[in-house]
Design a protein around this motif. Structure first.
Motif, PDB file in Angstrom:
ATOM      1  N   ARG A  81     -26.510 -26.734  -7.346  1.00  0.00           N
ATOM      2  CA  ARG A  81     -27.769 -26.268  -6.774  1.00  0.00           C
ATOM      3  C   ARG A  81     -27.730 -24.741  -6.762  1.00  0.00           C
ATOM      4  O   ARG A  81     -26.780 -24.138  -6.296  1.00  0.00           O
ATOM      5  CB  ARG A  81     -27.983 -26.796  -5.356  1.00  0.00           C
ATOM      6  CG  ARG A  81     -29.309 -26.258  -4.764  1.00  0.00           C
ATOM      7  CD  ARG A  81     -29.797 -27.065  -3.578  1.00  0.00           C
ATOM      8  NE  ARG A  81     -28.756 -27.193  -2.579  1.00  0.00           N
ATOM      9  CZ  ARG A  81     -28.633 -28.246  -1.757  1.00  0.00           C
ATOM     10  NH1 ARG A  81     -29.467 -29.248  -1.843  1.00  0.00           N
ATOM     11  NH2 ARG A  81     -27.673 -28.291  -0.875  1.00  0.00           N
ATOM     12  N   CYS A  82     -28.787 -24.173  -7.306  1.00  0.00           N
ATOM     13  CA  CYS A  82     -28.869 -22.724  -7.435  1.00  0.00           C
ATOM     14  C   CYS A  82     -29.400 -22.114  -6.145  1.00  0.00           C
ATOM     15  O   CYS A  82     -30.422 -22.548  -5.623  1.00  0.00           O
ATOM     16  CB  CYS A  82     -29.790 -22.386  -8.605  1.00  0.00           C
ATOM     17  SG  CYS A  82     -30.012 -20.624  -8.827  1.00  0.00           S
ATOM     18  N   ARG A  83     -28.671 -21.118  -5.638  1.00  0.00           N
ATOM     19  CA  ARG A  83     -29.134 -20.465  -4.408  1.00  0.00           C
ATOM     20  C   ARG A  83     -30.238 -19.448  -4.709  1.00  0.00           C
ATOM     21  O   ARG A  83     -30.978 -19.046  -3.818  1.00  0.00           O
ATOM     22  CB  ARG A  83     -27.965 -19.774  -3.706  1.00  0.00           C
ATOM     23  CG  ARG A  83     -26.941 -20.747  -3.144  1.00  0.00           C
ATOM     24  CD  ARG A  83     -25.950 -20.042  -2.214  1.00  0.00           C
ATOM     25  NE  ARG A  83     -24.952 -20.977  -1.700  1.00  0.00           N
ATOM     26  CZ  ARG A  83     -23.740 -21.136  -2.223  1.00  0.00           C
ATOM     27  NH1 ARG A  83     -23.360 -20.418  -3.255  1.00  0.00           N
ATOM     28  NH2 ARG A  83     -22.889 -22.008  -1.711  1.00  0.00           N
ATOM     29  N   ALA A  84     -30.343 -19.059  -5.976  1.00  0.00           N
ATOM     30  CA  ALA A  84     -31.370 -18.078  -6.357  1.00  0.00           C
ATOM     31  C   ALA A  84     -32.734 -18.734  -6.527  1.00  0.00           C
ATOM     32  O   ALA A  84     -33.729 -18.293  -5.951  1.00  0.00           O
ATOM     33  CB  ALA A  84     -30.953 -17.348  -7.632  1.00  0.00           C
ATOM     34  N   CYS A  85     -32.809 -19.836  -7.326  1.00  0.00           N
ATOM     35  CA  CYS A  85     -34.129 -20.418  -7.600  1.00  0.00           C
ATOM     36  C   CYS A  85     -34.292 -21.820  -7.018  1.00  0.00           C
ATOM     37  O   CYS A  85     -35.371 -22.396  -7.066  1.00  0.00           O
ATOM     38  CB  CYS A  85     -34.388 -20.451  -9.112  1.00  0.00           C
ATOM     39  SG  CYS A  85     -33.474 -21.736  -9.984  1.00  0.00           S
ATOM     40  N   GLY A  86     -33.220 -22.394  -6.469  1.00  0.00           N
ATOM     41  CA  GLY A  86     -33.328 -23.697  -5.821  1.00  0.00           C
ATOM     42  C   GLY A  86     -33.232 -24.890  -6.757  1.00  0.00           C
ATOM     43  O   GLY A  86     -33.270 -26.033  -6.308  1.00  0.00           O
ATOM     44  N   THR A  92     -23.036 -21.798 -13.795  1.00  0.00           N
ATOM     45  CA  THR A  92     -24.273 -21.049 -13.597  1.00  0.00           C
ATOM     46  C   THR A  92     -25.453 -22.013 -13.595  1.00  0.00           C
ATOM     47  O   THR A  92     -25.380 -23.113 -14.134  1.00  0.00           O
ATOM     48  CB  THR A  92     -24.498 -20.006 -14.726  1.00  0.00           C
ATOM     49  OG1 THR A  92     -24.425 -20.686 -15.978  1.00  0.00           O
ATOM     50  CG2 THR A  92     -23.457 -18.896 -14.689  1.00  0.00           C
ATOM     51  N   CYS A  93     -26.544 -21.574 -13.019  1.00  0.00           N
ATOM     52  CA  CYS A  93     -27.751 -22.381 -12.934  1.00  0.00           C
ATOM     53  C   CYS A  93     -28.305 -22.661 -14.330  1.00  0.00           C
ATOM     54  O   CYS A  93     -28.434 -21.752 -15.150  1.00  0.00           O
ATOM     55  CB  CYS A  93     -28.789 -21.632 -12.095  1.00  0.00           C
ATOM     56  SG  CYS A  93     -30.415 -22.405 -12.112  1.00  0.00           S
ATOM     57  N   GLY A  94     -28.647 -23.957 -14.580  1.00  0.00           N
ATOM     58  CA  GLY A  94     -29.196 -24.341 -15.872  1.00  0.00           C
ATOM     59  C   GLY A  94     -30.635 -23.890 -16.049  1.00  0.00           C
ATOM     60  O   GLY A  94     -31.179 -23.908 -17.153  1.00  0.00           O
ATOM     61  N   THR A  95     -31.284 -23.471 -14.978  1.00  0.00           N
ATOM     62  CA  THR A  95     -32.679 -23.049 -15.053  1.00  0.00           C
ATOM     63  C   THR A  95     -32.826 -21.534 -15.196  1.00  0.00           C
ATOM     64  O   THR A  95     -33.469 -21.051 -16.110  1.00  0.00           O
ATOM     65  CB  THR A  95     -33.461 -23.550 -13.810  1.00  0.00           C
ATOM     66  OG1 THR A  95     -33.382 -24.968 -13.786  1.00  0.00           O
ATOM     67  CG2 THR A  95     -34.926 -23.126 -13.858  1.00  0.00           C
ATOM     68  N   CYS A  96     -32.165 -20.790 -14.285  1.00  0.00           N
ATOM     69  CA  CYS A  96     -32.351 -19.338 -14.333  1.00  0.00           C
ATOM     70  C   CYS A  96     -31.086 -18.584 -14.739  1.00  0.00           C
ATOM     71  O   CYS A  96     -31.124 -17.378 -14.950  1.00  0.00           O
ATOM     72  CB  CYS A  96     -32.857 -18.822 -12.987  1.00  0.00           C
ATOM     73  SG  CYS A  96     -31.604 -18.823 -11.691  1.00  0.00           S
ATOM     74  N   GLY A  97     -29.964 -19.285 -14.831  1.00  0.00           N
ATOM     75  CA  GLY A  97     -28.737 -18.628 -15.287  1.00  0.00           C
ATOM     76  C   GLY A  97     -27.974 -17.878 -14.214  1.00  0.00           C
ATOM     77  O   GLY A  97     -26.935 -17.279 -14.481  1.00  0.00           O
TER      78      GLY A  97
END
Ligand SMILES: [Zn+2]
Length: 120
Positions: free
Chosen positions: A74-79, A91-96
């Protein structure tokens, strides 16, 4: 041979859990484990290692059933929640973004033990 070490830990957990029934003559037929993706285990190798590690022990001839648990971040930057495909880039698969939390994938748990009691 990382799988051998993991098999040994699983075997010792399983033997401890089944101890009372083994002492009464029971036989462990199946040990079911959840193994997270981040453990970097090859299930076939783990099953091979299991037969090697348990040979001649109380768990001899038991079957190891491996449930592969995907790594979810779970990305803390974009959720976003994404499933990790390799284990080298957390790393986040959506925003990196690298500010991620591991939701699952780190498991190494014995979830079930099937023991047949000796009725003889
Ligand atoms: Zn993100």
């Amino acid at each position: 041979m990382h799988e051998l070490a993991i098999s040994r830990s699983i075997a010792s957990i399983a033997e401890r859990s089944a101890h009372a029934r083994l002492a009464r003559g029971g036989t462990v037929t199946t040990v079911e484990v959840d193994i997270g993706h981040l453990r970097q285990v090859v299930p076939e190798t783990l099953v091979w290692a299991w037969s090697f590690v348990t040979e001649g022990t109380a768990l001899d001839s038991s079957r190891l059933a491996v449930n592969h648990i995907p790594a979810v971040l779970r990305c803390r930057a974009c959720g976003a929640q994404t499933v990790l495909t390799d284990v080298f880039t957390l790393t986040c698969g959506t925003c990196g973004d690298g500010n991620v939390e591991v939701i699952s994938g780190d498991e190494m748990v014995v979830v079930a033990l099937i023991v047949e009691d000796n009725n003889g």
